[in-house]
Design an enzyme around this catalytic site. Sequence first.
Site, PDB file in Angstrom:
ATOM      1  N   LYS A 119       0.670  -1.166  -0.019  1.00 51.72           N
ATOM      2  CA  LYS A 119      -0.008   0.067  -0.120  1.00 51.72           C
ATOM      3  C   LYS A 119       0.989   1.185  -0.110  1.00 51.72           C
ATOM      4  O   LYS A 119       0.394   2.310  -0.479  1.00 51.72           O
ATOM      5  CB  LYS A 119      -0.949   0.061   1.398  1.00 51.72           C
ATOM      6  CG  LYS A 119      -1.961  -1.042   1.330  1.00 51.72           C
ATOM      7  CD  LYS A 119      -2.785  -0.792   2.829  1.00 51.72           C
ATOM      8  CE  LYS A 119      -3.567  -2.239   3.012  1.00 51.72           C
ATOM      9  NZ  LYS A 119      -2.953  -3.066   3.979  1.00 51.72           N
ATOM     10  N   GLU A 213      -3.512   6.355   8.699  1.00 55.86           N
ATOM     11  CA  GLU A 213      -4.183   7.266   8.041  1.00 55.86           C
ATOM     12  C   GLU A 213      -5.551   7.759   8.624  1.00 55.86           C
ATOM     13  O   GLU A 213      -6.074   7.172   9.520  1.00 55.86           O
ATOM     14  CB  GLU A 213      -4.813   6.218   6.795  1.00 55.86           C
ATOM     15  CG  GLU A 213      -3.655   5.799   5.807  1.00 55.86           C
ATOM     16  CD  GLU A 213      -4.182   4.886   4.784  1.00 55.86           C
ATOM     17  OE1 GLU A 213      -5.204   4.617   4.679  1.00 55.86           O
ATOM     18  OE2 GLU A 213      -3.636   4.712   3.773  1.00 55.86           O
ATOM     19  N   ARG A 315      -4.066  -8.990  -8.267  1.00 56.87           N
ATOM     20  CA  ARG A 315      -4.601 -10.362  -8.289  1.00 56.87           C
ATOM     21  C   ARG A 315      -5.831 -10.766  -8.863  1.00 56.87           C
ATOM     22  O   ARG A 315      -6.580  -9.529  -8.876  1.00 56.87           O
ATOM     23  CB  ARG A 315      -4.417 -11.182  -6.960  1.00 56.87           C
ATOM     24  CG  ARG A 315      -5.231 -10.193  -5.884  1.00 56.87           C
ATOM     25  CD  ARG A 315      -5.348 -11.015  -4.808  1.00 56.87           C
ATOM     26  NE  ARG A 315      -5.700 -10.103  -3.496  1.00 56.87           N
ATOM     27  CZ  ARG A 315      -6.695  -9.647  -3.112  1.00 56.87           C
ATOM     28  NH1 ARG A 315      -7.975 -10.242  -3.799  1.00 56.87           N
ATOM     29  NH2 ARG A 315      -7.256  -8.970  -2.206  1.00 56.87           N
TER      30      ARG A 315
END
Lengths: 473, 214
Positions: A119, A213, A315
Amino acid sequence: MEDKVLIANRGEIAIRIMNACKNLGLDYVVVYTQEDESSLHVKLNRDSRSNRRNAWRVSSYRDPNDILAVADHTGCTAIHPGYGFFAEDYRFARRVQTRERSLTFIGPGWEVIKGLGSKINTKGIANALKIPTIPGSDAPIYNEIEAEGLAEELFYIQEEKGIKNPSILVKASAGGGGMGIEQVTHIDQFRQVYRRIKNYAKRQFGDEGVLIEQCINDYNHLEVQLVCSRHREMVHFGTRNCTIQSLGRQKRIEVSPGFDLENPSGYQFNPQRILDEIIDYSLKLAAHVKYDNVGTWEWIVTREGHPYLLEVNTRIQVENDVSAKTSRIRGHDSPPNLIEEQIRLALGERLGYRQKDISFTGVAIEFRVVAEDTKRGFTPWIGTITGLEPPVYPWLSIYSHVPHPEAYDIPSEYDPNLALAIMWGENLAEAKERGRTFLSEVKIEGQNSREEPIITNLDYLKENIDNLLIFKD
Amino acid sequence: MSELDLDQLLIHYREDPYEDFVVETPNTGWVRFMADDGMKVEGPRGTWQHIPGTLLYVLERERNRIPIHAHINGTISELQVDLNGQFVEANTHLMSIRHPMTKDEVINKILKQVLITFNAPERAKYFFPPEITYKLEKKKHGTVLVRPGEEILIMSLMKRDTPLIYNGEPGIIHTVYFQPNITLNQGEPLLGICPPGKLNYIRKIVQKIQNEWA
């Protein structure tokens, strides 16, 4: 095609990959663990005489040596990682591709997974391309004092902006699929949560790095489905909305397309414009990193219509078929199979169509049917399934690894997912109505060691049908 | 904590002083036996158990040759000779070791029936929370006190961590029966807890077995 694929996964995805291989005329092998011996993906490959040695027991789906040893012994030329396990592990992909007896990794090249699998890296690349991301850390944090400093700053910024009930998210930086994420609503709770996530991350992912975050509470969670080839061809298969999630941020219902385009006045923004915007941003990032297989770009869109890139899943995803069900290539009667596309493209084929050849039709909804107690924090239910009988309709697709009619003990090592059900309708109202029909007709029976009846999330799914594609007040 | 008929228990263990351990392959690979049926084998030795036990077999995969040694002393039985030189799956039964129990092992088995055992509520992996780990590291086993309402363990089940709260009578952690990151079946003992007032009783049991077990 003369390739032979080792399917390094379990459950319904192993069966879907197996069927995709069959459709492409490819031979395959499945692996399984001791705990999974009664799973359908094993039974289908052990019971058939012609396929006696198609199922091989390994110590773990996470043991690369075991899986590669089976691949060599059985003469496999490619490995499909499914989702989870090795699907986003660039070290595994690199090893598969660069070892002496190299194999094809059915997924993006390892360099791409490395760049986008984290990320943090993704956030850095996106920021450089001026693609909007959520305020917070853009590198893993290993130091508690540094972490607390950033947490304090994020609370301060939210208070300055006049945000009511400010909060932050503490995430395992190596995590994914909603695991290892906790919300902190007051700075006093921070240290305890930080330590808990750090321990969890170390144990589950071998890396105790943590991301912090700003928590955006009033949003819809969207996805953009991309399909790219090794020949720099790139198309999208539209968007999905997966806002309905469990407390642990596990998706439970997915819908395609990502907003209700028949009812644009229900939003504070132009939904088509936002969908186009996140698709464009996703394609821009994909082109920049030379993305070369199937992938999903995850977004959150606030009530006011501000999109933020969350992460890229390098994926195939659980919900890939929701996008496929609403897509047609060159007006073909039946939807494409994105797993077949993924395998074909990984083996080096060209896409064979362009964006203009893809059209979209109707609305598809996917339910994840899970044995869990949604009223007690989505606690997994463990026990024996004695019956799983979905109804049969042309508009309904069911994917499940639960054997029928045999009894099936849910292994405690894995999530208690029972089935995926995908309903297609001409429009949202019809898809929702068909969803209700499925939920009222599906029969699931079972009991645990205390002889208590099975608990599933069917009622939760029913209650949430009316929450699809809206911003809840 | 129940009172035991120790004499009866000791007779039972004297009649059958063995425990059978199944030896399974930990992984897939090519297997080559280094031991024979009926052979006596030794477990690890040395002050820190640093000298490996008798070599039982070699498992080879991905160019890694893994020697597998006996983890306990005893006699080899049920050797699956037809698997020698074959590629085998993980968890394949290769042989068993019939192990004569030691005095300490008999004590442990009997104490399991005396201590308050905190059992696994589900088939899962178990860990100590950081606070208990810290206490166990700082102090020797047997001195960490647990009280009702305290978080005693973390159950890791289906990738979710659930704290387990201790609800028994207050006591010290006398014996830890589990290893972190190993899946335990439902009902298997995790901890043996001894109320402080019963420590003398435990000591008496241990003393009696020490004296009477040859």
